[in-house]
Structures are given as structure tokens and as C-alpha cells.
Design an enzyme around this catalytic site. Structure first.
Site, PDB file in Angstrom:
ATOM      1  N   HIS A 170      -4.617 -26.604   4.789  1.00 44.27           N
ATOM      2  CA  HIS A 170      -4.810 -27.758   5.677  1.00 44.27           C
ATOM      3  C   HIS A 170      -6.230 -27.767   6.245  1.00 44.27           C
ATOM      4  O   HIS A 170      -6.807 -26.710   6.495  1.00 44.27           O
ATOM      5  CB  HIS A 170      -3.802 -27.710   6.822  1.00 44.27           C
ATOM      6  CG  HIS A 170      -2.370 -27.683   6.357  1.00 44.27           C
ATOM      7  ND1 HIS A 170      -1.637 -26.519   6.286  1.00 44.27           N
ATOM      8  CD2 HIS A 170      -1.574 -28.678   5.913  1.00 44.27           C
ATOM      9  CE1 HIS A 170      -0.421 -26.806   5.823  1.00 44.27           C
ATOM     10  NE2 HIS A 170      -0.351 -28.104   5.581  1.00 44.27           N
TER      11      HIS A 170
ATOM     12  N   HIS B  40      -5.807 -26.030  14.011  1.00 50.10           N
ATOM     13  CA  HIS B  40      -5.566 -27.447  14.343  1.00 50.10           C
ATOM     14  C   HIS B  40      -5.754 -27.750  15.833  1.00 50.10           C
ATOM     15  O   HIS B  40      -5.800 -28.927  16.212  1.00 50.10           O
ATOM     16  CB  HIS B  40      -4.157 -27.876  13.934  1.00 50.10           C
ATOM     17  CG  HIS B  40      -3.916 -27.842  12.450  1.00 50.10           C
ATOM     18  ND1 HIS B  40      -4.710 -28.509  11.544  1.00 50.10           N
ATOM     19  CD2 HIS B  40      -2.960 -27.205  11.710  1.00 50.10           C
ATOM     20  CE1 HIS B  40      -4.253 -28.282  10.310  1.00 50.10           C
ATOM     21  NE2 HIS B  40      -3.204 -27.496  10.397  1.00 50.10           N
TER      22      HIS B  40
ATOM     23  N   ASP C  76      -1.253 -20.780   2.481  1.00 51.57           N
ATOM     24  CA  ASP C  76      -0.382 -21.885   2.093  1.00 51.57           C
ATOM     25  C   ASP C  76      -0.949 -22.733   0.949  1.00 51.57           C
ATOM     26  O   ASP C  76      -0.358 -23.753   0.586  1.00 51.57           O
ATOM     27  CB  ASP C  76      -0.030 -22.766   3.308  1.00 51.57           C
ATOM     28  CG  ASP C  76      -1.200 -23.013   4.235  1.00 51.57           C
ATOM     29  OD1 ASP C  76      -2.347 -22.663   3.868  1.00 51.57           O
ATOM     30  OD2 ASP C  76      -0.989 -23.549   5.340  1.00 51.57           O
TER      31      ASP C  76
HETATM   32 ZN   LIG Z   1      -2.029 -24.522   6.811  1.00 58.17          ZN
END
Ligand SMILES: [Zn+2]
Length: 337
Positions: free
Chosen positions: A158, A119, A243
Site C-alpha cells: 500500500h 497510513h 503484503d
Molecule cells: Zn500494507
């Protein structure tokens, strides 16, 4: 070819026990690798801090200075969910350096680093990430002359918005991400396929909540494989987040550990077929600790070319939504068929 891993105790000193991204994650991984006799079979590669030159290939000097200013200070936050403690700057430099060493020198391995990276954008820390480790590793491999084209696969649940931002206009690096969508951080639409000279070198597969083993297998077979073959990398890097497992507390996907192991085997097979087996995994997310540790262990079995898979949690109890329309749209966006 020996399978290596990168680790240093400094990675445990970036820690906030009440936060999901804490040092217990790495402790659980190391404990299981030890218990299953895996550590003894691997080469431990000592990391070094990333050099200024290496970090500045990805981040602005202002961003580096902002992280550095937090060194030796008390707990602080660089965004609403990204904490820093006294040794976070050192740990983050060592994480980026660890990935740079592994990507630049060793052909087969896993960087067990923290804090995670995907990120982190060129200009800021975000989503538990300070420096973008996989991006520093990719640029280090390109700068070393070892690789002219790097394929990054990101199976963390993500979207790696930071990695996409670094490479979206760079034709030397392909970025492929599977992610829950809509979900944090909000980016990663299938119509984002890269910009300018990098057009066509970003493959976003925004999956609805609930997709699991069979949906992910289709995405790899029908989208990732043909585009990786078209791109023909010299090195594959993997942003490895666990995740997307059905038991993870931060997301709602349905991969099992067996499904994850199959993805790792596909990527190792891809590296074997396209780039002489050169593949380096780097740790991103994964917040149910026993699942995370088994996911990493199974990835090492894949790296070693072994069929062993440990899945004490079994398949997801939920069924998967259809993704036919999504697959068709992504194929059209990338001129497949
Ligand atoms: Zn993640």
C-alpha cells in the site's frame, strides 16, 4: 556492528482477533525467529514510549489527544478500518518510541512493532495505523544530529500516504514507495514527486496488479538506486510490509519470499555503499501469517549479511505484466538518463 531488534509485549495488547491486523501477526514472527535460532543471535533493544516532543514533530496535538481519549475505553474505531482497544494508545506510543530508539541509536536492526504506521497522517489515524512510526523515527534521527538526510524505502503493497504527507515538502527526507495502483489508499501517482523545498524527494512507483520479483528488481535497479545515490542519505529507514507477496489476502501483487529477500539485500547493500551500513527496518503490513514470519526472518539474514533465504512457498504461479512505460515515465519525472 550488532544487529538489533525492538520488541515489547505491549505490542500484543493492541488486538482484535477478527481483524487482519491482529496480535497473531507478531506472535507468528516471534515464534519463527525463536524456532530458527535467530532471536538468540540478535540484541534485544528495550523500547520506551515516544515522548510528546517526538510525536509532535509528526502529528498535531489534536490527533494525539483523539487517540489518547480512547485509552482504557472499550473497542472503538478511529476510521472505518482502524480499531482501538483499551491499551492501543500505550502500544502506539511504544511503537513510535521503539522506532525512535532504534533509528536514533542503533545502526542496523528491525523494529518489530504494532500498530503499523505509514497510513497515519499528521492529523488522523487511518488504515490500521495510529501514529506514523517511521516518520517519528526519521525525525528523531534528524533531531539527534546523527543524520542530516534520511532515505525512507516503503515496500509495503500500500502507498504510505501518511509518510508522504509528513515529508513531501521536507528536503531532508526522501520517500520512496512501491505500491499496487490503483489500490488502497488511492494516492501515490508517479507525478507526485514532492512539493516546494521537497520537490524531487518523493519517488512514487505505482505498479499495476501482478508485478513480482523481476518488476520490483527493475524498479530498485533503475529508479531507487540512482535516486538514492543522488540524495546521498546518512540513514536508510524501511517501511517493511510483506503484503506484496503473491499469497497475501489483501492485495494482488506477485512478489515471492525470495524476491522480498533480494529487495532487503539491495537496501542493506545501498546502506553499506551510501551511509556506513546504517539501516533500520520497521514493521508495517503483511497478512498471511506464515509468509509474514518468513519475510521478517529473511530480512534478518540480509541484515546479518548472510545469503540464507527460506522460501517454502516458492515463486508466484502467475506471470507479470510489463512495466516499461511506467519506468520511462518515472525516469522522466525525476530527470533520470
Ligand atoms: Zn500494507
Amino acid at each position: 556492528m550488532r544487529t538489533a531488534y525492538v520488541y515489547d509485549p505491549i505490542y500484543l495488547e493492541h488486538d482484535l482477533p477478527s481483524h487482519p491486523e491482529n496480535a497473531g501477526r507478531l506472535r507468528h514472527i516471534l515464534d519463527l525467529l525463536e524456532k530458527k535460532g535467530m532471536s538468540a543471535r540478535l540484541t534485544l533493544l528495550q523500547p520506551r514510549p515516544a515522548t510528546e516532543e517526538e510525536v509532535l514533530r509528526v502529528h498535531t496535538a489534536e490527533h494525539v489527544a483523539r487517540v489518547q481519549q480512547t485509552a482504557h475505553a472499550d473497542l472503538g474505531y478511529l476510521d472505518s478500518d482502524t480499531y482501538v482497544v483499551a491499551r492501543s494508545f500505550e502500544a502506539a506510543l511504544m511503537a513510535a518510541g521503539g522506532e525512535a530508539v532504534l533509528a536514533g541509536e542503533i545502526a542496523n536492526g528491525f523494529a518489530l512493532v504494532r500498530p503499523p504506521g505509514h497510513h497515519a497522517t499528521p492529523t488522523r489515524a487511518m488504515g490500521f495505523c495510529l501514529f506514523n512510526n517511521v516518520a517519528v523515527g526519521a525525525r528523531a534521527a534528524l533531531a539527534s544530529g546523527k543524520a542530516e538526510r534520511v532515505f525512507i524505502a516503503d515496500f509495503d503493497v500500500h502507498h504510505g500516504n501518511g509518510t508522504q504527507e509528513v515529508f513531501q515538502d521536507d528536503p531532508a527526507v526522501f520517500y520512496f514507495s512501491t505500491h499496487q495502483y490503483p489500490h488502497y489508499p488511492g494516492s501515490g501517482h508517479w507525478s507526485d514527486t514532492g512539493r516546494d523545498a521537497g520537490r524531487g524527494t518523493v519517488l512514487n512507483v505505482p505498479l499495476p496488479a501482478g508485478v513480482g520479483d523481476s518488476g520490483y528488481a527493475r524498479v530498485f535497479a533503475e529508479l531507487a538506486w540512482p535516486l538514492a545515490e543522488r540524495f546521498h542519505p546518512d540513514l536508510i529507514l524501511v517501511s517493511a510490509g510483506y503484503d506484496a507477496h503473491w499469497g497475501d489476502p489483501l492485495a494482488q501483487m506477485n512478489l515471492s519470499l525470495t524476491g522480498y529477500a533480494n529487495l532487503a539485500r539491495e537496501l542493506v547493500r545501498m546502506a553499506g555503499q551510501l551511509c556506513n551500513g546504517q539501516i533500520v527496518f520497521v514493521l508495517e503490513g503483511g497478512y498471511r501469517l506464515d509468509v509474514l514470519a518468513h519475510g521478517v526472518l529473511n530480512t534478518f539474514y540480509a541484515l546479518l549479511g548472510e545469503d540464507e533465504t527460506l522460501d517454502p512457498f516458492g515463486p508466484s504461479p502467475r506471470s507479470e505484466p510489463p512495466i516499461d512505460t511506467l519506468i520511462t515515465r518515472v525516469k522522466e519525472a525525476h530527470h533520470l538518463n
